[in-house]
Design an enzyme around this catalytic site. Structure first.
Site, short mmCIF file in Angstrom:
data_model
loop_
_atom_site.label_atom_id
_atom_site.label_comp_id
_atom_site.label_asym_id
_atom_site.label_seq_id
_atom_site.Cartn_x
_atom_site.Cartn_y
_atom_site.Cartn_z
N GLU A 74 -6.70 1.11 -2.85
CA GLU A 74 -6.97 1.50 -1.46
C GLU A 74 -6.00 2.63 -1.17
OE1 GLU A 74 -5.71 2.15 2.04
OE2 GLU A 74 -5.24 0.00 2.21
N CYS A 128 -2.94 3.95 7.10
CA CYS A 128 -3.97 4.47 6.21
C CYS A 128 -5.29 4.69 6.93
CB CYS A 128 -4.17 3.53 5.02
SG CYS A 128 -4.57 1.83 5.48
#
Length: 368
Positions: free
Chosen positions: A103, A142
């Site tokens: 990720e 993120c």
């Protein structure tokens, strides 16, 4: 392996899936905030709620440890796209087909639909989403919004409205009265954000904030890793806004000409964790989602009926996939049952009903 910006939540979300899948975990936190992860692991260990060895931690460099991973192991990584690329091509991981789940960072977007007019409640919700994503954790998320896509006709209104809200954000020591945003994680990170923001502004200008100056409350602006909130207006067709991520309180407004231009711009991010679309025109949003969905792990669709109930652009729910294609890593975190299955292997069995019954009954006895 986890990034510096989620030293507690990231190891816990991965640990939950690993425990359910029956796998032990070795946590490798990023160095700047490793002390927080160490405290977390100590709390869990002292609570004695997990089997011995189910949770372990290593700090510092683990380059040689990668050679210890085998065919039955999983390397789950959260961090930069550059580091993900390095790990993905590690010779030992490749030769042993170690399962790799990433990720990574991405230039997430928010898109204002043409029907959402300045001054409307939905437009105000759009502005609030942008400001929230720029300031929560000083933009070190993120999922934070990096690209703000608006119709060209609403560009100036969007710049003015976002700037006005950012002007009310007090920066400084989070313990001080009225402070809404603190520092980034380190002086090095502050410098990285400055460089990235300047690179994007080469095709435009800073509309709000100065990368070199910031007024702070209750702290030293030079000794602390403080940054002003940086709102940039840039050429939407320039490369930098779609390729460079300032991992801090910075975002760029990009004015699109028409729907085709908007869908092209959002795809230039080459894969993102999340995107938001703000509008009430069902036909427009439906068409846009069909074009944008392949480039995102999650789409947050906001209209007048749910704008007061939504958890927001940057709040992935446990049952939702947290990951994205392309630059975002191609992996997945959480996602409920699907997330657990990512850590498990499926083996097909060809056998007599008698043997299959025996295997099934044996599984039932072991689980009891």
């Amino acid at each position: 392996m986890n990034a510096f910006n989620f030293p507690v939540w990231a190891p816990l979300e991965k640990l939950a899936q690993a425990v359910l899948a029956g796998m032990p975990s070795v946590v490798k936190p990023a160095t700047p905030t490793a002390y927080l992860t160490e405290h977390l692991v100590r709390i869990v260990a002292d609570a004695a709620v997990l089997p011995p060895g189910a949770l372990q931690m290593v700090a510092g460099s683990v380059r040689t440890a990668l050679d210890l991973l085998g065919e039955q192991d999983v390397l789950s990584f959260t961090g930069s796209a550059a580091t993900a690329e390095t790990l993905r091509t590690h010779s030992h991981l490749v030769s042993h087909s170690v399962r790799f789940n990433a990720e990574a960072d991405s230039v997430n977007a928010i898109v204002l639909a043409p029907d959402t007019t300045p001054g409307s409640p939905l437009f105000e919700a759009f502005v609030s989403e942008v400001v929230t994503e720029m300031t929560v954790k000083a933009g070190q998320k993120c999922t934070a919004i990096r690209r703000i896509l608006v119709p060209r006709v609403h560009e100036l209104a969007a710049l003015d409205a976002i700037s006005a809200q950012l002007a009310g954000v007090t920066i400084g020591d989070p313990r001080a009265e009225g402070v809404r945003m603190g520092a980034v994680v380190s002086l090095e990170q502050r410098d990285d954000v400055r460089r990235a923001a300047r690179a994007i502004a080469e095709s435009g200008r800073f509309v709000h904030g100065d990368p070199d100056k910031v007024r702070v409350v209750g702290a030293d602006a030079e000794r602390g890793a403080f940054l002003d909130t940086l709102l940039i207006s840039a050429d939407p067709d320039a490369a930098a806004p779609h390729e460079v991520e300032p991992f801090g309180p910075a975002a760029t407004v990009l004015a699109y000409r028409d729907t085709a231009h908007a869908t092209d711009l959002i795809a230039r991010g080459r894969g993102s964790l999340a995107a938001s679309v703000i509008g009430d025109d069902l036909a427009w949003t439906t068409a846009f989602v069909r074009e944008a969905a392949p480039w995102h792990g999650r789409l947050h669709l906001l209209d007048s009926t749910n704008m007061k109930q939504t958890t927001g652009h940057g709040s992935p729910l446990p049952a939702l996939r947290h990951g994205g294609p392309g630059r975002a890593g191609g992996g997945s975190e959480m996602a409920g049952t699907r997330g657990v299955l990512d850590l498990m292997q499926r083996t097909g069995l060809q056998a007599s009903p008698r043997l299959l019954d025996s295997l099934r009954d044996g599984d039932a006895r072991s689980s009891n």
